[in-house]
Design a protein around this motif. Structure first.
Motif, PDB file in Angstrom:
ATOM      1  N   THR A  96       0.825  -1.210   0.000  1.00  0.00           N
ATOM      2  CA  THR A  96       0.000   0.000   0.000  1.00  0.00           C
ATOM      3  C   THR A  96       0.859   1.259   0.000  1.00  0.00           C
ATOM      4  O   THR A  96       0.530   2.244  -0.676  1.00  0.00           O
ATOM      5  CB  THR A  96      -0.940   0.013   1.224  1.00  0.00           C
ATOM      6  OG1 THR A  96      -1.724  -1.187   1.235  1.00  0.00           O
ATOM      7  CG2 THR A  96      -1.882   1.208   1.181  1.00  0.00           C
ATOM      8  N   THR A  97       1.964   1.248   0.742  1.00  0.00           N
ATOM      9  CA  THR A  97       2.834   2.433   0.778  1.00  0.00           C
ATOM     10  C   THR A  97       3.419   2.737  -0.598  1.00  0.00           C
ATOM     11  O   THR A  97       3.668   3.908  -0.923  1.00  0.00           O
ATOM     12  CB  THR A  97       3.994   2.254   1.784  1.00  0.00           C
ATOM     13  OG1 THR A  97       4.799   1.126   1.403  1.00  0.00           O
ATOM     14  CG2 THR A  97       3.463   2.059   3.187  1.00  0.00           C
ATOM     15  N   TYR A 100       0.708   4.423  -2.627  1.00  0.00           N
ATOM     16  CA  TYR A 100       0.371   5.740  -2.081  1.00  0.00           C
ATOM     17  C   TYR A 100       1.638   6.424  -1.559  1.00  0.00           C
ATOM     18  O   TYR A 100       1.649   6.995  -0.475  1.00  0.00           O
ATOM     19  CB  TYR A 100      -0.651   5.606  -0.952  1.00  0.00           C
ATOM     20  CG  TYR A 100      -2.030   5.196  -1.421  1.00  0.00           C
ATOM     21  CD1 TYR A 100      -2.999   6.146  -1.727  1.00  0.00           C
ATOM     22  CD2 TYR A 100      -2.350   3.858  -1.568  1.00  0.00           C
ATOM     23  CE1 TYR A 100      -4.264   5.772  -2.156  1.00  0.00           C
ATOM     24  CE2 TYR A 100      -3.619   3.463  -2.007  1.00  0.00           C
ATOM     25  CZ  TYR A 100      -4.559   4.428  -2.309  1.00  0.00           C
ATOM     26  OH  TYR A 100      -5.811   4.047  -2.738  1.00  0.00           O
ATOM     27  N   LYS A 102       3.108   9.176  -2.232  1.00  0.00           N
ATOM     28  CA  LYS A 102       3.037  10.613  -1.967  1.00  0.00           C
ATOM     29  C   LYS A 102       2.354  10.935  -0.634  1.00  0.00           C
ATOM     30  O   LYS A 102       2.446  12.068  -0.156  1.00  0.00           O
ATOM     31  CB  LYS A 102       2.288  11.316  -3.102  1.00  0.00           C
ATOM     32  CG  LYS A 102       2.995  11.232  -4.456  1.00  0.00           C
ATOM     33  CD  LYS A 102       2.178  11.929  -5.537  1.00  0.00           C
ATOM     34  CE  LYS A 102       2.865  11.835  -6.890  1.00  0.00           C
ATOM     35  NZ  LYS A 102       2.063  12.488  -7.968  1.00  0.00           N
ATOM     36  N   ASN A 103       1.678   9.946  -0.054  1.00  0.00           N
ATOM     37  CA  ASN A 103       0.919  10.201   1.177  1.00  0.00           C
ATOM     38  C   ASN A 103       1.687   9.865   2.451  1.00  0.00           C
ATOM     39  O   ASN A 103       1.175  10.053   3.555  1.00  0.00           O
ATOM     40  CB  ASN A 103      -0.394   9.415   1.141  1.00  0.00           C
ATOM     41  CG  ASN A 103      -1.277   9.801  -0.025  1.00  0.00           C
ATOM     42  OD1 ASN A 103      -1.216   9.193  -1.096  1.00  0.00           O
ATOM     43  ND2 ASN A 103      -2.085  10.842   0.156  1.00  0.00           N
ATOM     44  N   GLU A 123      -7.526  11.920  -0.771  1.00  0.00           N
ATOM     45  CA  GLU A 123      -6.825  10.984  -1.648  1.00  0.00           C
ATOM     46  C   GLU A 123      -6.841   9.557  -1.096  1.00  0.00           C
ATOM     47  O   GLU A 123      -6.573   8.610  -1.833  1.00  0.00           O
ATOM     48  CB  GLU A 123      -5.375  11.436  -1.851  1.00  0.00           C
ATOM     49  CG  GLU A 123      -5.256  12.753  -2.602  1.00  0.00           C
ATOM     50  CD  GLU A 123      -3.802  13.162  -2.768  1.00  0.00           C
ATOM     51  OE1 GLU A 123      -2.927  12.281  -2.626  1.00  0.00           O
ATOM     52  OE2 GLU A 123      -3.544  14.334  -3.040  1.00  0.00           O
ATOM     53  N   LEU A 124      -7.128   9.420   0.171  1.00  0.00           N
ATOM     54  CA  LEU A 124      -7.150   8.103   0.811  1.00  0.00           C
ATOM     55  C   LEU A 124      -8.565   7.659   1.156  1.00  0.00           C
ATOM     56  O   LEU A 124      -8.751   6.735   1.934  1.00  0.00           O
ATOM     57  CB  LEU A 124      -6.312   8.142   2.102  1.00  0.00           C
ATOM     58  CG  LEU A 124      -4.854   8.567   1.968  1.00  0.00           C
ATOM     59  CD1 LEU A 124      -4.227   8.743   3.343  1.00  0.00           C
ATOM     60  CD2 LEU A 124      -4.076   7.542   1.150  1.00  0.00           C
ATOM     61  N   LYS A 211      -5.482   1.771  -9.665  1.00  0.00           N
ATOM     62  CA  LYS A 211      -4.345   2.679  -9.798  1.00  0.00           C
ATOM     63  C   LYS A 211      -3.320   2.186 -10.821  1.00  0.00           C
ATOM     64  O   LYS A 211      -2.368   2.890 -11.128  1.00  0.00           O
ATOM     65  CB  LYS A 211      -3.681   2.868  -8.425  1.00  0.00           C
ATOM     66  CG  LYS A 211      -4.585   3.540  -7.397  1.00  0.00           C
ATOM     67  CD  LYS A 211      -3.915   3.639  -6.029  1.00  0.00           C
ATOM     68  CE  LYS A 211      -2.835   4.698  -5.992  1.00  0.00           C
ATOM     69  NZ  LYS A 211      -3.362   6.071  -6.158  1.00  0.00           N
TER      70      LYS A 211
END
Length: 216
Positions: A96-97, A100, A102-103, A123-124, A211
């Motif tokens: 998941t990292t 995502y 950028k988060n 965004e999440l 995505k």
């Protein structure tokens, strides 16, 4: 022909996310996800088989003296089952990292879940809606934490502990503030945890599959 699940689709194509930038890591992590899922299934099967052994031992021969070897085996199977789920969820968090990046999400699954729910980032949002539905996780996390870090558990069949005489139950000494001195984990709940886990992985895979580039 059967329609593939989102999990199967994700495992097949995740390595192509972000134009192959993370291809190598995602290849190994998605394969590991598949292997850990298999481990969870196998340990669940072993627990179910051991339940029958324990039922015969304590129900059919209740007046005989018993050793605790079969009890220890069942607790060992449960530890292996919980460890496999833990490893699986940690692997999911790492994947998941990547999707995502950028988060700046935490890498541990428990921390990641708490962070997403607390932040309520637009965004999440899909992940937020997913994480708040995971009722199975709190029970899994509680039982695994106690059995892994403290190991103060033993099997009981006696209803006076709140157990069920038809199957084994785990009596766990609690180290959490506000809890009773002990609580009972019904071995039948391994199937509830499993159903919640598999449904979570499928929904999570669907979110991340969106995505991946359509060209893939």
């Amino acid at each position: 022909y059967s329609r593939p699940t989102f999990t199967e689709i994700f495992i097949a194509f995740a390595g192509k996310y972000d134009s192959g930038k993370h291809h190598s890591e995602l290849f190994f992590r998605t394969r590991n996800l598949m292997f850990k899922r298999l481990a969870v299934e196998k340990f669940r099967e072993l627990i179910a088989l051991q339940e029958y052994t324990l039922w015969e031992k304590y129900s059919k021969k209740e007046n005989e003296k018993h050793d605790y070897e079969d009890d220890a085996i069942q607790i060992a199977y449960l530890d292996a089952y919980l460890s496999a789920i833990y490893s699986l969820t940690e692997n999911i968090a790492e994947i998941t990292t990547i999707f995502y990046a950028k988060n700046n999400l935490p890498h541990g699954f428990n921390s990641q879940m708490k962070s997403v729910v607390k932040r309520k980032d637009r965004e999440l949002y899909d992940l937020y809606l997913l994480f708040i539905r995971q009722d199975w996780y709190s029970q899994f996390h509680k039982v695994r934490s106690e059995t892994t870090h403290f190991g103060t558990a033993f099997l009981v069949w006696n209803p006076r502990y709140g157990g069920d005489t038809c199957r084994s139950n785990l009596c766990i000494s609690s180290h959490r503030k506000g809890d009773k001195d002990y609580y009972i984990f019904d071995f039948g709940d391994i199937h509830k945890i499993h159903r919640g886990l598999i449904a979570f992985i499928e929904d999570w895979s669907e979110i991340l599959t969106k995505k991946i580039s359509g060209n893939t």
